[in-house]
Design a protein around this motif. Structure first.
Motif, PDB file in Angstrom:
ATOM      1  N   THR A  29      20.342  11.894  12.506  1.00  0.00           N
ATOM      2  CA  THR A  29      20.308  11.783  11.032  1.00  0.00           C
ATOM      3  C   THR A  29      19.565  12.979  10.451  1.00  0.00           C
ATOM      4  O   THR A  29      18.467  13.304  10.875  1.00  0.00           O
ATOM      5  N   GLN A  30      20.222  13.629   9.492  1.00  0.00           N
ATOM      6  CA  GLN A  30      19.616  14.785   8.853  1.00  0.00           C
ATOM      7  C   GLN A  30      18.538  14.319   7.879  1.00  0.00           C
ATOM      8  O   GLN A  30      18.729  13.377   7.124  1.00  0.00           O
ATOM      9  N   LEU A  31      17.420  15.032   7.866  1.00  0.00           N
ATOM     10  CA  LEU A  31      16.377  14.742   6.896  1.00  0.00           C
ATOM     11  C   LEU A  31      16.847  15.130   5.504  1.00  0.00           C
ATOM     12  O   LEU A  31      16.486  14.505   4.503  1.00  0.00           O
ATOM     13  N   LEU A  32      17.633  16.201   5.442  1.00  0.00           N
ATOM     14  CA  LEU A  32      18.215  16.656   4.191  1.00  0.00           C
ATOM     15  C   LEU A  32      19.729  16.501   4.283  1.00  0.00           C
ATOM     16  O   LEU A  32      20.354  17.081   5.160  1.00  0.00           O
ATOM     17  N   GLU A  33      20.312  15.723   3.371  1.00  0.00           N
ATOM     18  CA  GLU A  33      21.747  15.506   3.358  1.00  0.00           C
ATOM     19  C   GLU A  33      22.379  16.356   2.260  1.00  0.00           C
ATOM     20  O   GLU A  33      21.985  16.254   1.089  1.00  0.00           O
ATOM     21  N   GLN A  34      23.339  17.184   2.661  1.00  0.00           N
ATOM     22  CA  GLN A  34      24.023  17.996   1.675  1.00  0.00           C
ATOM     23  C   GLN A  34      25.419  17.451   1.432  1.00  0.00           C
ATOM     24  O   GLN A  34      26.106  17.005   2.350  1.00  0.00           O
ATOM     25  N   ASN A  69      19.970  16.063  -0.821  1.00  0.00           N
ATOM     26  CA  ASN A  69      19.220  14.831  -1.059  1.00  0.00           C
ATOM     27  C   ASN A  69      18.398  14.411   0.153  1.00  0.00           C
ATOM     28  O   ASN A  69      18.805  14.628   1.299  1.00  0.00           O
ATOM     29  N   SER A  70      17.273  13.773  -0.120  1.00  0.00           N
ATOM     30  CA  SER A  70      16.412  13.278   0.948  1.00  0.00           C
ATOM     31  C   SER A  70      15.600  12.097   0.441  1.00  0.00           C
ATOM     32  O   SER A  70      15.424  11.923  -0.767  1.00  0.00           O
ATOM     33  N   SER A  71      15.101  11.317   1.360  1.00  0.00           N
ATOM     34  CA  SER A  71      14.179  10.242   0.999  1.00  0.00           C
ATOM     35  C   SER A  71      12.737  10.720   1.125  1.00  0.00           C
ATOM     36  O   SER A  71      11.801   9.976   0.810  1.00  0.00           O
ATOM     37  N   GLY A 102       5.206  20.321   6.473  1.00  0.00           N
ATOM     38  CA  GLY A 102       4.284  20.672   7.559  1.00  0.00           C
ATOM     39  C   GLY A 102       4.328  22.130   7.917  1.00  0.00           C
ATOM     40  O   GLY A 102       4.329  22.480   9.095  1.00  0.00           O
ATOM     41  N   ASN A 103       4.370  22.989   6.921  1.00  0.00           N
ATOM     42  CA  ASN A 103       4.356  24.432   7.150  1.00  0.00           C
ATOM     43  C   ASN A 103       5.579  24.940   7.883  1.00  0.00           C
ATOM     44  O   ASN A 103       5.545  26.023   8.490  1.00  0.00           O
ATOM     45  N   LYS A 104       6.646  24.162   7.856  1.00  0.00           N
ATOM     46  CA  LYS A 104       7.909  24.621   8.442  1.00  0.00           C
ATOM     47  C   LYS A 104       9.035  24.242   7.496  1.00  0.00           C
ATOM     48  O   LYS A 104       8.887  23.409   6.611  1.00  0.00           O
ATOM     49  N   LEU A 105      10.187  24.874   7.701  1.00  0.00           N
ATOM     50  CA  LEU A 105      11.364  24.544   6.906  1.00  0.00           C
ATOM     51  C   LEU A 105      12.309  23.660   7.705  1.00  0.00           C
ATOM     52  O   LEU A 105      12.578  23.940   8.872  1.00  0.00           O
ATOM     53  N   VAL A 106      12.823  22.626   7.037  1.00  0.00           N
ATOM     54  CA  VAL A 106      13.848  21.759   7.601  1.00  0.00           C
ATOM     55  C   VAL A 106      15.119  22.012   6.809  1.00  0.00           C
ATOM     56  O   VAL A 106      15.105  21.974   5.575  1.00  0.00           O
ATOM     57  N   PHE A 107      16.212  22.250   7.522  1.00  0.00           N
ATOM     58  CA  PHE A 107      17.457  22.632   6.866  1.00  0.00           C
ATOM     59  C   PHE A 107      18.455  21.473   6.816  1.00  0.00           C
ATOM     60  O   PHE A 107      18.517  20.641   7.731  1.00  0.00           O
ATOM     61  N   GLY A 108      19.244  21.463   5.738  1.00  0.00           N
ATOM     62  CA  GLY A 108      20.389  20.594   5.699  1.00  0.00           C
ATOM     63  C   GLY A 108      21.533  21.216   6.502  1.00  0.00           C
ATOM     64  O   GLY A 108      21.445  22.361   6.941  1.00  0.00           O
ATOM     65  N   ALA A 109      22.614  20.448   6.671  1.00  0.00           N
ATOM     66  CA  ALA A 109      23.749  20.923   7.478  1.00  0.00           C
ATOM     67  C   ALA A 109      24.610  21.930   6.737  1.00  0.00           C
ATOM     68  O   ALA A 109      25.395  22.647   7.349  1.00  0.00           O
ATOM     69  N   GLY A 110      24.464  21.992   5.412  1.00  0.00           N
ATOM     70  CA  GLY A 110      25.176  23.011   4.657  1.00  0.00           C
ATOM     71  C   GLY A 110      26.434  22.540   3.969  1.00  0.00           C
ATOM     72  O   GLY A 110      27.019  21.517   4.336  1.00  0.00           O
ATOM     73  N   LEU A 126      27.637  23.429  14.468  1.00  0.00           N
ATOM     74  CA  LEU A 126      28.455  22.785  13.445  1.00  0.00           C
ATOM     75  C   LEU A 126      28.031  21.335  13.271  1.00  0.00           C
ATOM     76  O   LEU A 126      27.904  20.598  14.246  1.00  0.00           O
ATOM     77  N   GLY A 127      27.801  20.954  12.038  1.00  0.00           N
ATOM     78  CA  GLY A 127      27.427  19.579  11.747  1.00  0.00           C
ATOM     79  C   GLY A 127      25.945  19.293  11.826  1.00  0.00           C
ATOM     80  O   GLY A 127      25.492  18.237  11.384  1.00  0.00           O
ATOM     81  N   HIS A 128      25.181  20.225  12.392  1.00  0.00           N
ATOM     82  CA  HIS A 128      23.734  20.016  12.533  1.00  0.00           C
ATOM     83  C   HIS A 128      22.909  20.986  11.695  1.00  0.00           C
ATOM     84  O   HIS A 128      21.714  20.814  11.545  1.00  0.00           O
ATOM     85  N   GLY A 129      23.525  21.984  11.177  1.00  0.00           N
ATOM     86  CA  GLY A 129      22.765  22.974  10.437  1.00  0.00           C
ATOM     87  C   GLY A 129      21.857  23.756  11.360  1.00  0.00           C
ATOM     88  O   GLY A 129      22.138  23.932  12.542  1.00  0.00           O
ATOM     89  N   LEU A 130      20.740  24.188  10.833  1.00  0.00           N
ATOM     90  CA  LEU A 130      19.760  24.955  11.604  1.00  0.00           C
ATOM     91  C   LEU A 130      18.676  24.005  12.104  1.00  0.00           C
ATOM     92  O   LEU A 130      18.058  23.295  11.316  1.00  0.00           O
ATOM     93  N   ARG A 131      18.438  24.041  13.408  1.00  0.00           N
ATOM     94  CA  ARG A 131      17.389  23.207  13.995  1.00  0.00           C
ATOM     95  C   ARG A 131      16.338  24.097  14.649  1.00  0.00           C
ATOM     96  O   ARG A 131      16.674  25.018  15.402  1.00  0.00           O
TER      97      ARG A 131
END
Lengths: 109, 114
Positions: free
Chosen positions: A1-6, A24-26, A94-102, B39-44
């Motif tokens: 599950t993505q933390l950020l949903e695009q 979007n995110s919770s 937490g001093n890092k970036l979390v990305f959505g799937a795009g 694909l489908g996961h973005g950047l991890r």
């Protein structure tokens, strides 16, 4: 599950149309960034939003950070073929970036 | 050249081999990061570093090793490559923690494990 949903994941539109991409995110983020990525290249920063409710404009692109700092939107007015690419949102945690799937945007002439 | 440089751009390796991906930045940014993009996961996030000799795990660190003996270099090593590590790998750097000023990314390394 993505933390950020695009959403949407894919968008194909005609040149001249308007569009909005959502992130979007919770979870609450200290800041949120939007990047654009072209094939074979790394993401390039478009904008950073920090304050809840903040709106930033970059030519035909308008970025908004939600009041609760959990979501963001990117609106493009009168899309051009040069806007084609992958749009990524990223939240600071937490001093890092979390990305959505795009969101893959294709603008047809 | 100024900026952040990744090498090689493309790499094909066999399962079980060790492979190292290189990352070099010229800004003397304190923070450096390794991401994989699928694909489908973005950047991890795989690993990150706050300074020379300071590294920490990200979201998906298993099977990877990093080092940072000099501020400008942050190599990523796959100790024994597996097919699941086929991906595009991006290195990034930032002046401050959290990337409030944004991350600067390299052009990526496309790795295929056969």
């Amino acid at each position: 599950t993505q933390l950020l949903e695009q959403s949407p994941q894919f968008l194909s539109i005609q040149e001249g149309e308007n569009l909005t991409v959502y992130c979007n995110s919770s979870s609450v983020f200290s800041s949120l960034q939007w990047y654009r990525q072209e094939p074979g290249e790394g993401p390039v920063l478009l904008v950073t939003v920090v304050t809840g409710g903040e709106v930033k404009k970059l030519k035909r692109l308008t970025f908004q950070f939600g009041d609760a700092r959990k979501d963001s939107s990117l609106h493009i007015t009168a899309a051009q073929t040069g806007d084609t690419g992958l749009y990524l949102c990223a939240g600071e945690r937490g001093n890092k970036l979390v990305f959505g799937a795009g969101t893959i945007l294709r603008v047809k002439s | 050249d100024a900026g952040i440089t990744q090498s090689p751009r493309y790499k094909i390796t066999e399962t079980g081999r060790q492979v190292t991906l290189m990352c070099h930045q010229t800004w003397s940014h304190s923070y450096m990061f390794w991401y994989r993009q699928d694909l489908g996961h973005g950047l991890r996030l795989i690993y990150y570093s706050a300074a020379a000799d300071i590294t920490d795990k990200g979201e998906v660190p298993d099977g990877y090793v990093v080092s940072r003996s000099k501020t400008e270099n942050f190599p990523l090593t796959l100790e024994s490559a597996t097919r699941s590590q086929t991906s595009v790998y991006f290195c990034a750097s930032s002046e401050v923690a959290g990337g409030a000023y944004g991350y600067t990314f390299g052009s990526g390394t496309r790795l295929t494990v056969v």
